[in-house]
Design an enzyme around this catalytic site. Structure first.
Site, PDB file in Angstrom:
ATOM      1  N   SER A 202       0.834  -1.189   0.000  1.00  0.00           N
ATOM      2  CA  SER A 202       0.000   0.000   0.000  1.00  0.00           C
ATOM      3  C   SER A 202       0.875   1.248   0.000  1.00  0.00           C
ATOM      4  CB  SER A 202      -0.972  -0.040   1.191  1.00  0.00           C
ATOM      5  OG  SER A 202      -1.974   0.938   1.060  1.00  0.00           O
TER       6      SER A 202
ATOM      7  N   GLU B 279      -9.052  -5.242  -4.712  1.00  0.00           N
ATOM      8  CA  GLU B 279      -8.458  -4.306  -3.759  1.00  0.00           C
ATOM      9  C   GLU B 279      -9.519  -3.474  -3.042  1.00  0.00           C
ATOM     10  OE1 GLU B 279      -5.291  -3.872  -2.930  1.00  0.00           O
ATOM     11  OE2 GLU B 279      -4.035  -4.520  -4.602  1.00  0.00           O
TER      12      GLU B 279
ATOM     13  N   HIS C 170      -7.778  -5.473  -0.459  1.00  0.00           N
ATOM     14  CA  HIS C 170      -6.544  -4.746  -0.169  1.00  0.00           C
ATOM     15  C   HIS C 170      -5.969  -5.188   1.182  1.00  0.00           C
ATOM     16  CE1 HIS C 170      -3.801  -1.347  -0.581  1.00  0.00           C
ATOM     17  NE2 HIS C 170      -4.085  -0.940   0.638  1.00  0.00           N
TER      18      HIS C 170
END
Length: 494
Positions: A191, A307, A396
């Site tokens: 991320s 995600e 995610h």
């Protein structure tokens, strides 16, 4: 293991860690002076030489941060975090002269949250006979706001990224004393950590500090341009009432973090902190970043298939809009009606189609663009994480629960069940691929190298497999969409 060393001497003193099974953990080691007082909003300063003994059996503090509902201005300031946080943690199989490969982990958290302390690298160190180093860096207003624009003073840009570079410099200088090889360093992150790595691949100041990179769910498209950085600075000026740099350096951490909450509200709830294209540490624009060659290192990079399911299921987590209407508005603004209609035709008009559309616009197409570019000159491997949680899907951050040895009921829920059977196999394979890459610069013989003509992609799941160009149709219509301005706001809000 009674003869295993637990202390190491480096130029700044001796650090005594602790033996945990078949590895040694040395925690909370400072790699730069505390960025406090006159060093607040200054580049990281090198640690001086010293001879004192230091306890390295406990973590240092996480960097100052805000948590909670930022969109509504009800974020919370945590007292247990503070600015004296430029530390790292080293997990090593042994303190000796073996010169093992090194993996440096950069944590995620939207550049405003998180800590290196959450990631215990002992299991990877033992499984792979590698060193794992986890790094803290300044967050939020302290590390990712253009303070020079806020105050008019001469202040260095992108301080949080400069911290990571300083940590890499410290590692190059000192890691051999811990049993590591300074010439075999792989930097990895997820991320915001992955975005940071994508930017370091473009920064001249990071050249030579790492030989490999692992990027998980984040690339160069997800940061501010100069215009948005300036709008963000204007929000802070309003929140702080046109402060001078001296005033900012005399304020309490809580006052600055409360200004971060206010600035986010003024910006319509967007994340009020991000790296930005500054023309100094980084190129001056996304367009320039696309044109600049990435560093010639080996790259392993990819994303999770769904995600944005995380932000869909937990909408207040990061105040990220992922519904289909918002995606269509972004496309219309940048491409017009005809191109937008072509792109939308590749996605079903239902929950899954909208989720995949948002995932492509935020994450996958930016990553594929970068992989395409990097593979033109350096060995590159690509993955897509396909394992589906029963509620979150392939969301995610889900792969973190298989790469890292998180424990407790929350981790069990996050993985979708206990670490047995297929989940255990997925974790073992994922960890071994990452270790292989850190050790050998190659995730393994079963994983074919990425080339634009074939686009070999490892689909990571309970039963992983290699496919060629798994999202051909959506990639062809969407890959030109290289920059979703996720933090954009209206100028009349500030």
């Amino acid at each position: 293991m009674s003869d295993r060393k637990e202390s190491v001497r480096i130029t700044q003193g001796r650090y005594r860690g602790r033996i945990n099974g078949n590895h040694v953990a040395l925690l909370g080691i400072p790699y730069a002076l505390p960025p406090t007082g006159t060093r607040r909003f200054a580049p990281p300063a090198e640690m001086p030489e010293g001879h004192a003994e230091h306890d390295a059996t406990r973590f240092g503090p996480a960097c100052s941060q805000v948590a909670g509902r930022v969109r509504t201005g009800k974020g919370r300031v945590h007292d247990r975090y503070n600015e004296n946080c430029l530390t790292l943690n080293v997990y090593t199989p042994a303190i000796d002269g073996a010169r093992r490969p090194v993996m440096v982990w950069v944590h995620g958290g939207a550049f405003k949250l998180g800590s290196s302390n959450l990631y215990d690298g002992g299991h990877l160190a033992e499984q792979g006979d590698v060193l794992v180093v986890t790094v803290n860096y300044r967050l939020g207003v302290f590390g990712f706001v253009d303070i020079g624009d806020v105050t008019g003073a001469d202040v260095a840009s992108n301080l949080g990224l400069r911290d990571i570079i300083a940590a890499l410099g410290w590692i190059r200088k000192n890691i051999a004393a811990f049993g590591g090889d300074p010439d075999q360093v792989t930097i990895a992150g997820e991320s915001a950590g992955s975005i940071a790595i994508s930017l370091l691949l473009l920064s001249d100041q990071a050249k030579g500090l790492f030989q490999g990179a692992i990027m998980q769910s984040g690339a160069i498209n997800l940061i501010h341009d100069k215009k948005m950085a300036s709008l963000t600075a204007a929000a802070y000026r309003q929140a702080l009432r046109n402060p001078s740099i001296e005033q900012l350096r005399s304020m309490t951490e809580k006052e600055l973090l409360e200004a971060q909450i206010t600035a986010s509200r003024l910006l319509g709830g967007s994340i009020a902190c991000s790296p930005w294209y500054d023309g100094d540490l980084l190129p001056d624009s996304l367009e320039s970043a696309h044109q600049k060659p990435t560093a010639p290192v080996r790259l392993l990079a990819g994303y999770n298939r769904e995600e944005t399911a995380l932000f869909e299921k937990i909408p207040k987590l990061l105040s990220v809009s992922v519904d289909r209407k918002f995606s269509e508005e972004q496309l219309l603004r940048d491409f017009g009606e005809d191109k937008t209609a072509t792109i939308l035709s590749a996605y079903t008009d239902d929950v899954m189609g909208s989720r995949l559309l948002a995932t492509d616009l935020y994450f996958s197409m930016g990553m594929i663009n970068m992989i395409d570019k990097h593979a033109s000159h350096s060995p590159t491997w690509h993955y897509r994480f396909d394992y589906r949680h029963w509620w979150l899907g392939a969301a995610h951050g889900l792969e973190l629960l298989f790469l890292w040895n998180f424990k407790g009921l929350l981790a069990v829920f996050g993985r979708g069940g206990f670490m047995t059977g297929g989940r255990r196999a997925l974790a073992d394979n994922l960890r071994q691929h990452w270790i292989n890459f850190v050790r050998n610069g190659d995730p393994g013989s079963a994983w074919l190298q990425y080339e634009r003509t074939q686009r070999h992609t490892m689909l990571l799941d309970v039963e992983s497999r290699i496919v060629s160009d798994p999202a051909t149709e959506t990639r062809r219509v969407s890959v030109s969409y290289t920059h979703l301005r996720a933090h954009e706001t209206r100028e009349d809000l500030v």
